[in-house]
Design a protein around this motif. Structure first.
Motif, mmCIF file in Angstrom:
data_model
loop_
_atom_site.group_PDB
_atom_site.id
_atom_site.type_symbol
_atom_site.label_atom_id
_atom_site.label_comp_id
_atom_site.label_asym_id
_atom_site.label_seq_id
_atom_site.Cartn_x
_atom_site.Cartn_y
_atom_site.Cartn_z
ATOM 1 N N ALA A 83 -7.181 -14.878 -8.016
ATOM 2 C CA ALA A 83 -7.996 -16.021 -8.439
ATOM 3 C C ALA A 83 -7.207 -17.319 -8.268
ATOM 4 N N LEU A 84 -7.758 -18.218 -7.481
ATOM 5 C CA LEU A 84 -7.124 -19.531 -7.334
ATOM 6 C C LEU A 84 -7.327 -20.373 -8.591
ATOM 7 N N SER A 85 -8.322 -20.014 -9.390
ATOM 8 C CA SER A 85 -8.617 -20.779 -10.604
ATOM 9 C C SER A 85 -7.611 -20.531 -11.729
ATOM 10 N N ILE A 86 -6.783 -19.514 -11.583
ATOM 11 C CA ILE A 86 -5.763 -19.207 -12.591
ATOM 12 C C ILE A 86 -4.429 -19.744 -12.080
ATOM 13 N N LYS A 87 -3.914 -20.746 -12.764
ATOM 14 C CA LYS A 87 -2.653 -21.351 -12.344
ATOM 15 C C LYS A 87 -1.535 -20.305 -12.389
ATOM 16 N N ASN A 88 -0.754 -20.237 -11.308
ATOM 17 C CA ASN A 88 0.335 -19.255 -11.186
ATOM 18 C C ASN A 88 -0.146 -17.836 -11.494
ATOM 19 N N CYS A 89 -1.266 -17.491 -10.928
ATOM 20 C CA CYS A 89 -1.881 -16.179 -11.154
ATOM 21 C C CYS A 89 -0.859 -15.066 -10.931
ATOM 22 N N PRO A 90 -0.614 -14.236 -11.943
ATOM 23 C CA PRO A 90 0.424 -13.210 -11.844
ATOM 24 C C PRO A 90 -0.029 -11.919 -11.160
ATOM 25 N N VAL A 91 -1.291 -11.843 -10.772
ATOM 26 C CA VAL A 91 -1.849 -10.604 -10.226
ATOM 27 C C VAL A 91 -2.353 -10.855 -8.813
ATOM 28 N N SER A 92 -1.964 -9.969 -7.908
ATOM 29 C CA SER A 92 -2.403 -10.110 -6.513
ATOM 30 C C SER A 92 -3.837 -9.601 -6.350
ATOM 31 N N LEU A 93 -4.435 -10.009 -5.253
ATOM 32 C CA LEU A 93 -5.777 -9.526 -4.919
ATOM 33 C C LEU A 93 -5.773 -8.002 -4.815
ATOM 34 N N ILE A 94 -4.736 -7.432 -4.212
ATOM 35 C CA ILE A 94 -4.631 -5.972 -4.081
ATOM 36 C C ILE A 94 -4.590 -5.320 -5.463
ATOM 37 N N GLU A 95 -3.751 -5.836 -6.365
ATOM 38 C CA GLU A 95 -3.668 -5.271 -7.717
ATOM 39 C C GLU A 95 -5.008 -5.359 -8.432
ATOM 40 N N HIS A 96 -5.674 -6.506 -8.266
ATOM 41 C CA HIS A 96 -6.964 -6.710 -8.923
ATOM 42 C C HIS A 96 -8.001 -5.714 -8.395
ATOM 43 N N THR B 216 -11.299 -1.072 -9.306
ATOM 44 C CA THR B 216 -11.747 0.217 -8.780
ATOM 45 C C THR B 216 -11.420 1.345 -9.753
ATOM 46 N N GLN B 217 -10.240 1.318 -10.332
ATOM 47 C CA GLN B 217 -9.866 2.361 -11.281
ATOM 48 C C GLN B 217 -10.719 2.315 -12.543
ATOM 49 N N VAL B 218 -11.006 1.111 -13.027
ATOM 50 C CA VAL B 218 -11.868 0.986 -14.214
ATOM 51 C C VAL B 218 -13.271 1.514 -13.888
ATOM 52 N N CYS B 219 -13.781 1.190 -12.714
ATOM 53 C CA CYS B 219 -15.095 1.696 -12.304
ATOM 54 C C CYS B 219 -15.085 3.217 -12.216
ATOM 55 N N SER B 220 -14.052 3.761 -11.601
ATOM 56 C CA SER B 220 -13.946 5.210 -11.438
ATOM 57 C C SER B 220 -13.930 5.923 -12.796
ATOM 58 N N GLU B 221 -13.108 5.440 -13.704
ATOM 59 C CA GLU B 221 -13.019 6.065 -15.026
ATOM 60 C C GLU B 221 -14.298 5.858 -15.824
ATOM 61 N N SER B 222 -14.920 4.679 -15.695
ATOM 62 C CA SER B 222 -16.178 4.418 -16.401
ATOM 63 C C SER B 222 -17.265 5.380 -15.946
ATOM 64 N N GLU B 223 -17.337 5.603 -14.637
ATOM 65 C CA GLU B 223 -18.338 6.528 -14.106
ATOM 66 C C GLU B 223 -18.131 7.924 -14.685
ATOM 67 N N LYS B 224 -16.897 8.378 -14.752
ATOM 68 C CA LYS B 224 -16.602 9.710 -15.296
ATOM 69 C C LYS B 224 -17.039 9.811 -16.756
ATOM 70 N N PHE C 108 -14.842 -8.349 -14.772
ATOM 71 C CA PHE C 108 -14.542 -9.361 -15.782
ATOM 72 C C PHE C 108 -13.509 -8.882 -16.797
ATOM 73 N N MET C 109 -13.450 -7.609 -17.056
ATOM 74 C CA MET C 109 -12.361 -7.096 -17.904
ATOM 75 C C MET C 109 -11.022 -7.404 -17.246
ATOM 76 N N ASN C 110 -10.958 -7.171 -15.946
ATOM 77 C CA ASN C 110 -9.706 -7.408 -15.215
ATOM 78 C C ASN C 110 -9.434 -8.887 -15.034
ATOM 79 N N PHE C 111 -10.443 -9.718 -15.026
ATOM 80 C CA PHE C 111 -10.282 -11.180 -14.875
ATOM 81 C C PHE C 111 -9.878 -11.826 -16.199
ATOM 82 N N GLU C 112 -10.585 -11.494 -17.260
ATOM 83 C CA GLU C 112 -10.408 -12.170 -18.540
ATOM 84 C C GLU C 112 -9.008 -11.974 -19.139
ATOM 85 N N MET C 113 -8.348 -10.902 -18.789
ATOM 86 C CA MET C 113 -6.994 -10.664 -19.315
ATOM 87 C C MET C 113 -6.008 -11.735 -18.862
ATOM 88 N N PHE C 114 -6.300 -12.391 -17.759
ATOM 89 C CA PHE C 114 -5.358 -13.330 -17.181
ATOM 90 C C PHE C 114 -5.825 -14.770 -17.214
#
Length: 177
Positions: free
Chosen positions: A48-61, A66-74, A169-175
């Protein structure tokens, strides 16, 4: 390049449909080429460019969503045993592709990341849908991508799009400050 992408994002292997997995990987390859990115760039692109000095890469995000979606589906499948139908492959593909448009939305300018001209005209859900439709990705997945962000308010129609929205948004709001 596909092998490198799978090493960076092993969640591609969660897609059971080999044809869909191939389309998702081809979309990533095209976005990387179109945006003129190197694999090493992907590790440092903030999600996110909107988060100054964003500590999380696009790949990590993408991996986190994807992992949250996978576990939620299960959990939902087990808890509601047949009361809800979730297309797991569509959900996983949507999660892997939800921010693919950011590879077109961002550009390097004098050593910093800024919005590209395309990014100022089309937010990443729109450019993501364009990229994915070129690969023949199912309309249900295009829906997930198109409406995963604020543009989707009141428009999410499928259970997969609703799960992805909340996972993102869970993954966005943390940062976000």
């Amino acid at each position: 390049m596909k092998d490198i992408l799978i090493k960076l994002i092993p969640e591609f292997n969660l897609i059971k449909d080999s044809s869909l997995k191939e389309k998702v990987l081809r979309t990533w390859e095209e976005a990387i080429q179109f945006g003129n990115w190197k694999i090493s760039d992907l590790l440092n692109l903030p999600f996110a460019l909107s988060i100054k000095n964003c500590p999380v890469s696009l790949i990590e995000h993408v991996r986190g969503v994807t992992q949250v979606c996978s576990e939620s589906e299960k959990v939902l499948k087990k808890l509601y045993q047949g009361k809800v139908k979730i297309n797991r492959d569509y959900l996983i593909a949507g999660a892997l592709l939800h921010d693919i448009g950011k590879l077109l939305e961002y550009k390097k300018k004098e050593g910093t990341l800024v919005k590209s001209q395309l990014g100022t005209l089309l937010n990443h859900p729109f450019s993501g849908v364009i990229l994915c439709s070129k690969q023949g990705i199912a309309k249900e997945i295009l829906h997930i991508i198109a409406f995963h962000s604020k543009e989707g308010e009141g428009k999410r129609k499928t259970i997969e799009s609703k799960i992805l929205y909340h996972a993102d948004f869970m993954n966005f709001e943390m940062f976000r400050p």
